[in-house]
Design a protein around this motif. Structure first.
Motif, PDB file in Angstrom:
ATOM      1  N   UNK A 221      22.752  -1.557   2.810  1.00 39.08           N
ATOM      2  CA  UNK A 221      21.790  -0.493   2.508  1.00 39.08           C
ATOM      3  C   UNK A 221      20.382  -1.070   2.467  1.00 39.08           C
ATOM      4  N   UNK A 222      19.455  -0.338   3.054  1.00 42.37           N
ATOM      5  CA  UNK A 222      18.059  -0.761   3.058  1.00 42.37           C
ATOM      6  C   UNK A 222      17.381  -0.252   1.788  1.00 42.37           C
ATOM      7  N   UNK A 223      16.787  -1.179   1.019  1.00 39.95           N
ATOM      8  CA  UNK A 223      16.122  -0.787  -0.224  1.00 39.95           C
ATOM      9  C   UNK A 223      14.741  -0.211   0.081  1.00 39.95           C
ATOM     10  N   UNK A 224      14.492   0.972  -0.470  1.00 39.18           N
ATOM     11  CA  UNK A 224      13.201   1.609  -0.246  1.00 39.18           C
ATOM     12  C   UNK A 224      12.122   0.882  -1.045  1.00 39.18           C
ATOM     13  N   UNK A 225      10.969   0.785  -0.436  1.00 35.18           N
ATOM     14  CA  UNK A 225       9.840   0.165  -1.122  1.00 35.18           C
ATOM     15  C   UNK A 225       9.422   1.025  -2.308  1.00 35.18           C
ATOM     16  N   UNK A 226       9.245   0.424  -3.490  1.00 34.04           N
ATOM     17  CA  UNK A 226       8.798   1.215  -4.641  1.00 34.04           C
ATOM     18  C   UNK A 226       7.402   1.770  -4.418  1.00 34.04           C
ATOM     19  N   UNK A 227       7.175   2.936  -4.958  1.00 35.48           N
ATOM     20  CA  UNK A 227       5.877   3.600  -4.817  1.00 35.48           C
ATOM     21  C   UNK A 227       5.213   3.705  -6.188  1.00 35.48           C
ATOM     22  N   UNK A 228       3.991   4.240  -6.178  1.00 31.51           N
ATOM     23  CA  UNK A 228       3.274   4.472  -7.435  1.00 31.51           C
ATOM     24  C   UNK A 228       4.083   5.394  -8.334  1.00 31.51           C
ATOM     25  N   UNK A 229       4.705   6.432  -7.733  1.00 35.54           N
ATOM     26  CA  UNK A 229       5.510   7.369  -8.515  1.00 35.54           C
ATOM     27  C   UNK A 229       6.746   6.691  -9.093  1.00 35.54           C
ATOM     28  N   UNK A 230       7.342   5.781  -8.327  1.00 30.64           N
ATOM     29  CA  UNK A 230       8.510   5.055  -8.811  1.00 30.64           C
ATOM     30  C   UNK A 230       8.156   4.223 -10.035  1.00 30.64           C
ATOM     31  N   UNK A 231       7.016   3.533  -9.953  1.00 31.97           N
ATOM     32  CA  UNK A 231       6.565   2.709 -11.073  1.00 31.97           C
ATOM     33  C   UNK A 231       6.271   3.581 -12.292  1.00 31.97           C
ATOM     34  N   UNK A 232       5.641   4.738 -12.071  1.00 36.38           N
ATOM     35  CA  UNK A 232       5.326   5.638 -13.177  1.00 36.38           C
ATOM     36  C   UNK A 232       6.594   6.104 -13.886  1.00 36.38           C
ATOM     37  N   UNK A 233       7.624   6.469 -13.103  1.00 39.60           N
ATOM     38  CA  UNK A 233       8.893   6.910 -13.691  1.00 39.60           C
ATOM     39  C   UNK A 233       9.562   5.776 -14.460  1.00 39.60           C
ATOM     40  N   UNK A 234       9.522   4.595 -13.902  1.00 40.67           N
ATOM     41  CA  UNK A 234      10.144   3.425 -14.548  1.00 40.67           C
ATOM     42  C   UNK A 234       9.459   3.091 -15.869  1.00 40.67           C
ATOM     43  N   UNK A 235       8.106   3.223 -15.896  1.00 37.81           N
ATOM     44  CA  UNK A 235       7.348   2.865 -17.106  1.00 37.81           C
ATOM     45  C   UNK A 235       7.237   4.026 -18.088  1.00 37.81           C
ATOM     46  N   UNK A 236       7.594   5.232 -17.641  1.00 38.40           N
ATOM     47  CA  UNK A 236       7.495   6.384 -18.522  1.00 38.40           C
ATOM     48  C   UNK A 236       6.063   6.826 -18.770  1.00 38.40           C
TER      49      UNK A 236
ATOM     50  N   UNK B  92       2.888  -3.219 -16.260  1.00 41.37           N
ATOM     51  CA  UNK B  92       3.037  -4.512 -15.580  1.00 41.37           C
ATOM     52  C   UNK B  92       4.503  -4.940 -15.521  1.00 41.37           C
ATOM     53  N   UNK B  93       5.235  -4.682 -16.592  1.00 41.97           N
ATOM     54  CA  UNK B  93       6.655  -5.033 -16.608  1.00 41.97           C
ATOM     55  C   UNK B  93       7.428  -4.201 -15.587  1.00 41.97           C
TER      56      UNK B  93
ATOM     57  N   UNK C 227      10.350  -3.794 -10.430  1.00 45.95           N
ATOM     58  CA  UNK C 227      10.556  -3.079  -9.161  1.00 45.95           C
ATOM     59  C   UNK C 227      10.054  -3.859  -7.952  1.00 45.95           C
ATOM     60  N   UNK C 228       9.221  -4.860  -8.205  1.00 40.94           N
ATOM     61  CA  UNK C 228       8.660  -5.602  -7.082  1.00 40.94           C
ATOM     62  C   UNK C 228       7.622  -4.814  -6.321  1.00 40.94           C
ATOM     63  N   UNK C 229       6.893  -3.958  -7.041  1.00 37.87           N
ATOM     64  CA  UNK C 229       5.880  -3.113  -6.388  1.00 37.87           C
ATOM     65  C   UNK C 229       4.664  -3.949  -6.010  1.00 37.87           C
ATOM     66  N   UNK C 230       4.196  -3.756  -4.777  1.00 32.26           N
ATOM     67  CA  UNK C 230       2.998  -4.437  -4.293  1.00 32.26           C
ATOM     68  C   UNK C 230       2.007  -3.375  -3.838  1.00 32.26           C
TER      69      UNK C 230
END
Length: 341
Positions: free
Chosen positions: A7-22, A47-48, A53-56
């Protein structure tokens, strides 16, 4: 699926980071852009999440989308030689650079020595080559702040403008109050024939320091008659002090509106055979590093240049991030007692 069947892992986005950090997407954007309006706790949480997520951040794509350049200009309207020789301007450059470290925002130094360069600088900035402007060492009724405000360019000025401009943020020090402290120190030492070497009359710092000196003498029942103009340079301080001694040889104290000028004044006093502080007490203004090493060490007024530069840069970053201009900020000064008064 990738070519090897995994499976190809999707690149994390700004929205993904926001959901992860709450937190909100805007908060993540503020953290990435180095906004000082994010609390340390929220920044640590975001930052955590970015790390997990490895967001760049894609700065190239973001610049295209937002028309951001990730750079700000520090503009000084002074001759190159003065910028290099003036400790205040040097400290302003260093402190601003340090404030921007880790934000991803670059500092562009710009200088305008005459009206033609001033016009080209205004066109450059309004052309979108930088995201905002820090403007220091303004002279007279400088048109640049109004031009930048009219063009919607985020702008923060170091020092109070000569005339109020609605919507303009500035960070100043209490120049009038500092001059009062200096003059009161000379009066408290029993001096009654007190002179001053002023700053340029087209700079509000020079005007406010002269006003503080005059008001304090009037309040003490003394007349502010011993006044000579300087230009915030060592040479002008030496010339102005020599002029005061020619016109008022009985002078027993002098408030000098900058430490560089005070260093020149000390030289003129030595050349005239006057002992400091026995014959003439001297108080400067700035508390530059050299003030500790004059002979004698210079009593002076400390102005918080590093804090001024830091606050200016932080306020500009918040404007670039979408916040409205803030109210003016006035920083306190204090007397530093050494051996010249």
């Amino acid at each position: 699926m990738s070519s090897d069947g995994t499976a190809t892992r999707r690149q994390p986005t700004l929205d993904t980071v926001a959901a992860e950090a709450g937190v909100s997407r805007a908060t993540v954007s503020r953290v990435i852009n180095g906004s000082p309006k994010v609390s340390p706790e929220v920044k640590a949480t975001v930052d955590a999440a970015i790390s997990r997520l490895g967001y760049v951040p894609n700065r190239a794509a973001r610049s295209l989308a937002t028309r951001r350049t990730d750079s700000i200009a520090l503009v000084m309207r002074e001759p190159d030689a003065k910028v290099l020789a003036d400790p205040y301007l040097g400290n302003m450059i260093i402190a601003t650079s340090q404030t921007l470290m880790g934000t991803g925002v670059q500092l562009v130094l710009m200088n305008a020595q005459n009206d033609a360069e001033h016009a080209r600088l205004a066109d450059y900035v309004r052309g979108g080559h930088v995201d905002g402007v820090l403007l220091v060492s303004m002279h007279g009724d400088d048109p640049l702040p109004d031009l930048l405000l009219s063009a919607g360019v985020p702008t923060v000025v170091g020092g109070r403008p000569q005339h109020p401009l609605p919507g303009l943020t500035y960070v100043d020090v209490d120049n009038l109050g500092g001059a009062v402290l200096a003059t009161e120190r000379l009066i408290a030492g029993g001096r009654t024939r007190i002179a001053t070497v002023t700053g340029p009359p087209d700079m509000t710092a020079g005007v406010d320091r002269l006003t503080g000196f005059q008001d304090t003498l009037h309040a003490a029942g003394l007349k502010p008659q011993r006044i000579a103009r300087g230009a915030f340079t060592r040479e002008s301080g030496e010339q102005a002090m020599a002029e005061i001694l020619r016109r008022h040889p009985a002078t027993d104290a002098v408030f000098v509106a900058s430490d560089l000028m005070a260093i020149g004044a000390l030289r003129a006093l030595r050349a005239a055979g006057r002992r400091v502080p026995d014959d003439v007490a001297v108080v400067g203004y700035d508390d530059i590093e050299m003030a500790q090493h004059t002979e004698p060490p210079l009593t002076t007024i400390h102005q918080p240049v590093v804090d001024q530069a830091r606050i200016m840069a932080e306020l500009l970053l918040t404007q670039i991030g979408g916040d409205p201009p803030s109210s003016p900020v006035i920083l306190p000064t204090r007397l530093v007692e050494r051996e010249s008064a």
